[in-house]
Design an enzyme around this catalytic site. Structure first.
Site, short mmCIF file in Angstrom:
data_model
loop_
_atom_site.label_atom_id
_atom_site.label_comp_id
_atom_site.label_asym_id
_atom_site.label_seq_id
_atom_site.Cartn_x
_atom_site.Cartn_y
_atom_site.Cartn_z
N HIS A 190 38.47 28.44 7.99
CA HIS A 190 39.22 28.64 9.23
C HIS A 190 39.47 27.36 10.02
O HIS A 190 40.09 27.38 11.07
CB HIS A 190 38.46 29.61 10.14
CG HIS A 190 37.18 29.03 10.70
ND1 HIS A 190 36.02 29.01 9.98
CD2 HIS A 190 36.92 28.45 11.89
CE1 HIS A 190 35.07 28.44 10.70
NE2 HIS A 190 35.58 28.10 11.87
N ARG B 46 40.93 24.12 11.68
CA ARG B 46 42.30 23.72 11.96
C ARG B 46 42.75 22.55 11.09
O ARG B 46 43.90 22.48 10.68
CB ARG B 46 42.44 23.33 13.45
CG ARG B 46 42.33 24.49 14.40
CD ARG B 46 42.36 24.00 15.85
NE ARG B 46 42.15 25.08 16.79
CZ ARG B 46 43.12 25.79 17.35
NH1 ARG B 46 44.38 25.53 17.05
NH2 ARG B 46 42.84 26.75 18.22
N ASP C 272 30.85 23.53 20.12
CA ASP C 272 31.90 22.51 20.18
C ASP C 272 33.29 23.11 20.39
O ASP C 272 34.28 22.52 20.00
CB ASP C 272 31.89 21.69 18.89
CG ASP C 272 31.96 22.55 17.63
OD1 ASP C 272 32.37 23.72 17.73
OD2 ASP C 272 31.62 22.05 16.55
N GLU D 19 22.88 22.94 20.96
CA GLU D 19 23.48 22.35 19.76
C GLU D 19 24.16 21.03 20.11
O GLU D 19 25.30 20.76 19.74
CB GLU D 19 24.45 23.32 19.09
CG GLU D 19 24.76 22.98 17.63
CD GLU D 19 25.72 23.96 17.01
OE1 GLU D 19 25.29 24.72 16.11
OE2 GLU D 19 26.90 23.98 17.39
N HIS E 196 39.64 35.13 7.93
CA HIS E 196 39.75 34.94 9.38
C HIS E 196 41.06 35.54 9.89
O HIS E 196 42.07 35.57 9.19
CB HIS E 196 39.69 33.44 9.70
CG HIS E 196 39.38 33.14 11.13
ND1 HIS E 196 40.34 33.15 12.12
CD2 HIS E 196 38.22 32.79 11.75
CE1 HIS E 196 39.78 32.83 13.27
NE2 HIS E 196 38.50 32.61 13.07
N GLU F 12 37.06 19.79 17.56
CA GLU F 12 35.66 20.02 17.92
C GLU F 12 34.89 18.75 18.22
O GLU F 12 34.04 18.73 19.13
CB GLU F 12 34.97 20.81 16.79
CG GLU F 12 35.39 22.26 16.68
CD GLU F 12 36.66 22.48 15.90
OE1 GLU F 12 37.08 23.64 15.75
OE2 GLU F 12 37.25 21.48 15.42
#
Length: 361
Positions: free
Chosen positions: A195, A197, A81, A103, A228, A117
């Protein structure tokens, strides 16, 4: 994608895979490519400091467009994604090249969670010819969007293929890994990742504050946090969690090392999609710092729980999970993997077979 690339490479008489890397997160990418023995045929080198999503999308679209014109593939395979997936699928569509989406069909129903995503995979889904759904629920989501049934198959998820490839080997490496991560040999271990957003800012800050409180409340428990590389993660994590003796802020672990860390952990606190699928196979208590997930199968099966980013809720649920874990021995990973709702380790074979069935002629 690595297990599928390896599967295609096993079939040189029928499949000629061309591996194209965008070059994002190069340090982490190099680790996993090296582990699986994969060398990209094409490296686009798209990563730039401070790059916006708009900048990345346009750069990826133009670069992949040029690759498609040069290589003239029979199909373009994308996984997951990311912005790369969306842009690559669009570029293939503009050239009338079929798209294979590994996926496929994951949905929360909310374009803002996870962001961006959910948008990326929906856009990719519009132009996909072969939808490789990891679960029946994902396949049903695609069918509900009027995707033709002949273009949807439940293949399982390649992430489980990769996990099975890795976990047994890593268990034989415990002595050397224990030297690198001595905290992981404690009787009580919490592994943390973060991580997303949508959690940048207040959500990540609250999560960190919860981890700090947990560390003070449970001095015998070791909290391991591979941080990250994104500056939006590095800053608040080190500001809020640095200096506590039982919190270990370490660089991002390479893939096999991270599998070993999951195998050692009693509790995994994560906002990662892939970890939601992998960790239940290793009998970890999985607490997801998100309000919505596109992977509800683990939640429905009681293998994961959504806890969001509320400080008190995280503290309470991790505390409960630690107490529960101390009362029972970990089950064998093999038994749990067999019952994983995301696959049986044969997804890559099914996807390669389907590609040949559809495109070989």
């Amino acid at each position: 994608m690595s297990p599928l690339i390896l599967e295609c490479q096993k079939r040189p008489d029928t499949i000629a895979p061309i591996v194209c890397s965008t070059g994002q997160h190069r340090e982490m990418l190099a680790q996993v490519l090296g582990y699986f023995g994969i060398k990209p045929d094409i490296d686009l080198g798209l990563m730039k400091p401070g790059q916006t999503l708009t900048g990345l999308t346009s750069a990826c679209l133009l670069a992949v467009d040029e690759v498609i014109q040069q290589q003239k593939p029979d199909c373009v395979v994308v996984q997951g994604d990311t912005t790369t997936v969306m842009a690559s699928a669009m570029a293939a569509f503009y050239h009338h090249i079929p798209v294979v989406h590994v996926e496929a069909g994951l949905r929360t129903g909310d374009l803002m969670a996870p962001w961006p995503e959910e948008f990326n995979r929906r856009v990719a889904g519009i132009v996909t010819q072969l939808h490789c759904a990891p679960t029946k629920r994902s396949a049903d989501a695609l069918l509900a969007e009027s995707v033709p049934a002949e273009n949807v198959r439940v293949t399982g998820n390649t992430v489980i293929d990769a996990l099975l490839h890795t976990v047994e080997k890593q268990r034989s490496e415990t002595e050397s890994l224990a030297q690198k991560y001595p905290a992981a040999m404690a009787d009580s271990v919490v592994l943390i990742t973060g991580h997303r957003r949508e959690n940048f800012g207040g959500g990540l800050a609250d999560t960190c504050d919860a981890i700090a409180e947990l560390a003070r409340n449970h001095p015998e428990t070791q909290f391991i946090y591979p941080v990250h590389l994104n500056p939006n993660v590095q800053g608040p994590v080190h500001d809020r969690l640095g200096g506590l003796d039982n919190i270990h802020l370490v660089p991002p672990a390479d893939y096999p090392e991270f599998v070993w860390l999951m195998d050692r952990a009693d509790v995994v606190l994560t906002d990662s999609g892939g970890v939601q699928e992998e960790a239940p196979s290793l009998d970890c208590a999985v607490l997801v710092t998100r309000e919505k997930t596109e992977r509800p199968e683990a939640v429905d099966a009681g293998l994961a729980e959504l806890v969001g980013t509320d400080r008190q809720r995280i503290v309470d649920r991790v505390t409960d999970a630690l107490a529960s874990r101390s009362e029972k021995a970990k089950a064998s990973a093999t038994d749990t993997i067999i019952n994983n709702p995301y696959g049986d380790g044969k997804a890559s074979q099914r996807i390669a077979d389907w590609m040949l069935e559809r495109f070989a002629s």
